[in-house]
Design a protein around this motif. Structure first.
Motif, short mmCIF file in Angstrom:
data_model
loop_
_atom_site.label_atom_id
_atom_site.label_comp_id
_atom_site.label_asym_id
_atom_site.label_seq_id
_atom_site.Cartn_x
_atom_site.Cartn_y
_atom_site.Cartn_z
N THR A 431 12.70 16.46 -0.11
CA THR A 431 12.04 16.53 1.19
C THR A 431 11.39 15.20 1.51
O THR A 431 11.52 14.22 0.75
N ALA A 432 10.63 15.16 2.59
CA ALA A 432 9.92 13.93 2.96
C ALA A 432 8.75 13.64 2.05
O ALA A 432 8.29 12.50 1.98
N GLY A 433 8.24 14.66 1.33
CA GLY A 433 7.03 14.50 0.53
C GLY A 433 7.06 13.34 -0.45
O GLY A 433 6.15 12.50 -0.45
N PRO A 434 8.08 13.25 -1.33
CA PRO A 434 8.11 12.13 -2.28
C PRO A 434 8.17 10.76 -1.62
O PRO A 434 7.61 9.79 -2.13
N TYR A 435 8.85 10.65 -0.49
CA TYR A 435 8.91 9.37 0.22
C TYR A 435 7.53 9.00 0.79
O TYR A 435 7.11 7.84 0.73
N GLN A 436 6.84 9.99 1.34
CA GLN A 436 5.50 9.73 1.86
C GLN A 436 4.53 9.38 0.75
O GLN A 436 3.65 8.53 0.92
N HIS A 437 4.68 10.01 -0.41
CA HIS A 437 3.82 9.73 -1.56
C HIS A 437 3.99 8.28 -2.01
O HIS A 437 3.01 7.57 -2.28
N LEU A 438 5.23 7.84 -2.10
CA LEU A 438 5.50 6.44 -2.48
C LEU A 438 4.90 5.48 -1.46
O LEU A 438 4.31 4.46 -1.84
N ALA A 439 5.02 5.79 -0.17
CA ALA A 439 4.48 4.90 0.86
C ALA A 439 2.98 4.71 0.68
O ALA A 439 2.46 3.58 0.78
N GLN A 440 2.27 5.78 0.36
CA GLN A 440 0.83 5.67 0.20
C GLN A 440 0.46 4.92 -1.08
O GLN A 440 -0.51 4.16 -1.11
N ALA A 441 1.24 5.12 -2.13
CA ALA A 441 0.99 4.37 -3.37
C ALA A 441 1.14 2.88 -3.12
O ALA A 441 0.37 2.06 -3.67
N ARG A 442 2.08 2.48 -2.30
CA ARG A 442 2.28 1.07 -2.00
C ARG A 442 1.09 0.48 -1.27
O ARG A 442 0.72 -0.68 -1.48
N PHE A 443 0.45 1.26 -0.39
CA PHE A 443 -0.75 0.77 0.28
C PHE A 443 -1.88 0.51 -0.71
O PHE A 443 -2.68 -0.40 -0.53
N ARG A 444 -1.97 1.31 -1.80
CA ARG A 444 -3.01 1.06 -2.81
C ARG A 444 -2.80 -0.30 -3.45
O ARG A 444 -3.77 -1.00 -3.75
N ALA A 445 -1.56 -0.68 -3.68
CA ALA A 445 -1.29 -2.00 -4.27
C ALA A 445 -1.77 -3.11 -3.35
O ALA A 445 -2.37 -4.09 -3.79
N VAL A 446 -1.51 -2.98 -2.03
CA VAL A 446 -1.94 -3.99 -1.07
C VAL A 446 -3.47 -4.05 -1.02
O VAL A 446 -4.06 -5.13 -1.05
N GLU A 447 -4.10 -2.90 -0.92
CA GLU A 447 -5.55 -2.85 -0.79
C GLU A 447 -6.25 -3.49 -1.99
O GLU A 447 -7.27 -4.16 -1.84
N GLN A 448 -5.70 -3.27 -3.17
CA GLN A 448 -6.33 -3.76 -4.39
C GLN A 448 -5.87 -5.15 -4.79
O GLN A 448 -6.51 -5.81 -5.61
N GLY A 449 -4.74 -5.59 -4.25
CA GLY A 449 -4.16 -6.85 -4.71
C GLY A 449 -3.66 -6.75 -6.14
O GLY A 449 -3.65 -7.74 -6.88
N LEU A 450 -3.21 -5.54 -6.52
CA LEU A 450 -2.76 -5.28 -7.89
C LEU A 450 -1.36 -4.69 -7.87
O LEU A 450 -1.01 -3.91 -6.98
N PRO A 451 -0.53 -5.05 -8.85
CA PRO A 451 0.78 -4.43 -8.95
C PRO A 451 0.66 -2.99 -9.42
O PRO A 451 -0.36 -2.58 -9.99
N MET A 452 1.70 -2.23 -9.19
CA MET A 452 1.73 -0.82 -9.61
C MET A 452 3.05 -0.52 -10.31
O MET A 452 4.12 -0.94 -9.87
#
Length: 532
Positions: A431-452
């Motif tokens: 479903t769309a859920g896993p894709y949306q989850h990945l999108a939000q995880a990527r924003f955490r990397a940008v916000e923190q300036g840290l790789p994931m």
């Protein structure tokens, strides 16, 4: 446009609220995996016209509520899939995630429309006011009760690393504000038959401010990405993510648990082009209590080998004077079969990992969705700073499952040099859920300036750099391994990592004040109109 705006504004009853519902559903198409961002001007312009035609505050709130209902019913439909994994036990609860939860979340768009109406009765200022109140409502939604910052409107830009970069300054909120303002701005180009100044259409030049804001965000992103390194250093630790792709319906079957472990071991031992230093398994990859299974630890220790480590999701159990305790954890296993470090999940999923109001709801026959080795017992939250320290690795902040959607879990001072997200999105199928989850995880990397480094049971596993770019990934529903070097963190600390939501809160309150002042001045700008 004026004729269309007036026609929509005059709609009443079920036609009015039905259109609001459809516009909200249309806006949901902007999220992953479709990213149909061009539909947003249609949705939010139509919403503004419905708002302008609202007679009173109650009508404004209801327009926003129906818009929100359509928006969340479509964008969060995938939550219902978790209730059909064991349909005999939980199928009767399907109306709750499909209708009940969206109906509650729709209160926030309702309040956003009410706020925009109160701040800016002048329709020419309503797009700007709506951008402020909508984004403020999202900020509140991210924190109130247990918080649920899923599918904030700025996340429609997750397909564009350039646009994502502004999250390092203000999280996703500045991007959300700019998105709503630009999408709603065409509404002000339509006038009304009202003879007052508030009924006059604005010139096309009124679109310039939101467009310039969007261009500014894009330029900031281009500058930030210019010359940004993608490749990790040659001596960086090398990790292998194991994506076993085990169906959720089979995961906890007693007769299959040993086979699941064998699959994880087989995938972990596959040949690699370069030596692997660390293995990473997803959330609850082990269907056993690792700390209570010495034979299993020794077996896995032999697989890991000397001077290597396994970072795995696993349930954890312990007993003390207060009783039995269950945790959803990440544990680090050494080549000697010893547990070197542990992180217990801190932000648990209500109804999934614990049952709120248990004494009341159990009398109604309700239980938590996640059963597994804990049965119907609740998981408990962990404590500490969430930092795992593993020999040879920089300090890592662990995030289990949907902890990755909460920016505030990472804000402030900490010495993490990278992020580890282990998750099991098998609950939600294709479903769309896993894709949306990945999108939000990527924003955490940008916000923190840290790789994931992200390990998901059924996908989407990925190596993500400090700018939120996916360097490599394993797709949804695939089984296999993903090898890579640990990407480096950015130098320094991003403003959002240091100040958290203080920056967007101040900016959004300022924007709301500007909208209120502009609307007030607009009402007094043309006394001749008022005399007429």
């Amino acid at each position: 446009m004026t004729a269309l705006a007036e026609r929509l504004g005059r709609l009443g009853g079920w036609r009015r609220y039905g259109l609001a519902y459809l516009l909200g559903a249309l806006a949901a198409l902007g999220f992953a995996p479709l990213y149909l961002v061009p539909v947003l001007p249609v949705a939010f312009t139509g919403l503004c016209w419905l708002l302008a035609g609202s007679r009173g505050r109650r009508a404004a709130f209801l327009v926003g509520w129906w818009f929100g209902l359509g928006h969340f019913m479509l964008s969060l439909y995938w939550i219902g899939f978790a209730f059909v994994v064991d349909i005999a036990r939980h199928g009767f609860l399907l109306p709750l995630p499909l209708i009940g939860f969206p109906a509650i979340l729709a209160i926030f768009p309702g309040l956003a429309l009410l706020g925009a109406r109160m701040i800016a009765p002048d329709r020419r200022w309503q797009p700007f006011a709506l951008a402020a109140t909508w984004t403020l409502a999202e900020l509140v939604r991210a924190h109130i009760f247990t918080g649920f910052p899923w599918n904030q409107i700025g996340q429609v830009w997750a397909f564009s690393p350039v646009m994502m970069q502004v999250a390092a300054l203000s999280g996703v909120y500045a991007l959300g504000f700019a998105t709503v303002w630009a999408a709603a701005a065409p509404a002000a180009l339509a006038g009304t038959s009202d003879s007052g100044s508030s009924g006059r259409a604005l010139p096309v030049a009124a679109l310039l401010p939101p467009v310039l804001l969007g261009i500014g965000i894009a330029v900031f992103g281009l500058v930030r990405l210019d010359g940004a390194e993608i490749a990790a250093e040659a001596e960086a630790p090398r990790l292998r993510i194991v994506q076993a792709n085990i169906d959720q319906k089979l995961k906890w079957q007693a007769d299959l648990r040993a086979r699941h472990v064998e699959r994880l071991i087989e995938l972990s031992g596959r040949p690699s082009e370069r030596p692997i230093d660390y293995l990473v398994w997803p959330e609850t990859a082990l269907p056993y209590f690792l700390d209570r299974e010495p034979a299993l630890r020794q077996l896995l220790g032999r697989m890991v080998g000397p001077d290597r480590y396994l970072l795995t999701g696993t349930p954890r159990f312990f007993r003390d004077a207060e009783g039995d305790h269950y945790r959803n954890s990440v544990e680090v296993l050494t080549g000697d079969g010893e547990i070197g470090a542990t992180y217990d999940k801190q932000h648990l999923v209500p109804f999934g990992e614990y049952l709120p109001f248990r004494s009341l709801l159990t009398t109604l026959g309700l239980g938590k969705i996640v059963q597994g080795v804990s049965g119907n017992a609740d998981f408990g939250p962990g404590g500490g700073d969430g930092i795992l320290r593993v020999a040879g690795l920089p300090p890592v902040r662990a995030l289990i499952c949907y902890e990755a959607i909460f920016p505030e879990m990472l804000a402030g001072d900490h010495d993490a040099a990278w992020l580890l997200n282990v998750t099991n999105d098998a609950w939600f199928g294709h479903t769309a859920g896993p894709y949306q989850h990945l999108a939000q995880a990527r924003f955490r990397a940008v916000e923190q300036g840290l790789p994931m480094v992200r390990a998901a049971n059924t996908g989407i596993s990925a190596f993500i750099d400090s700018h939120g770019r996916v360097l490599s990934s394993l797709g949804l529903g695939e089984g296999g391994v993903l090898d890579g070097a640990l990407p480096p963190p950015l130098a320094g600390v991003t403003p959002y990592r240091r100040f958290g939501d203080v920056i967007p809160l101040v900016l959004l309150l300022a924007a709301a004040a500007v909208a209120a002042l502009g609307a007030r001045l607009g009402r007094h700008a043309r006394p001749a109109d008022r005399r007429a």
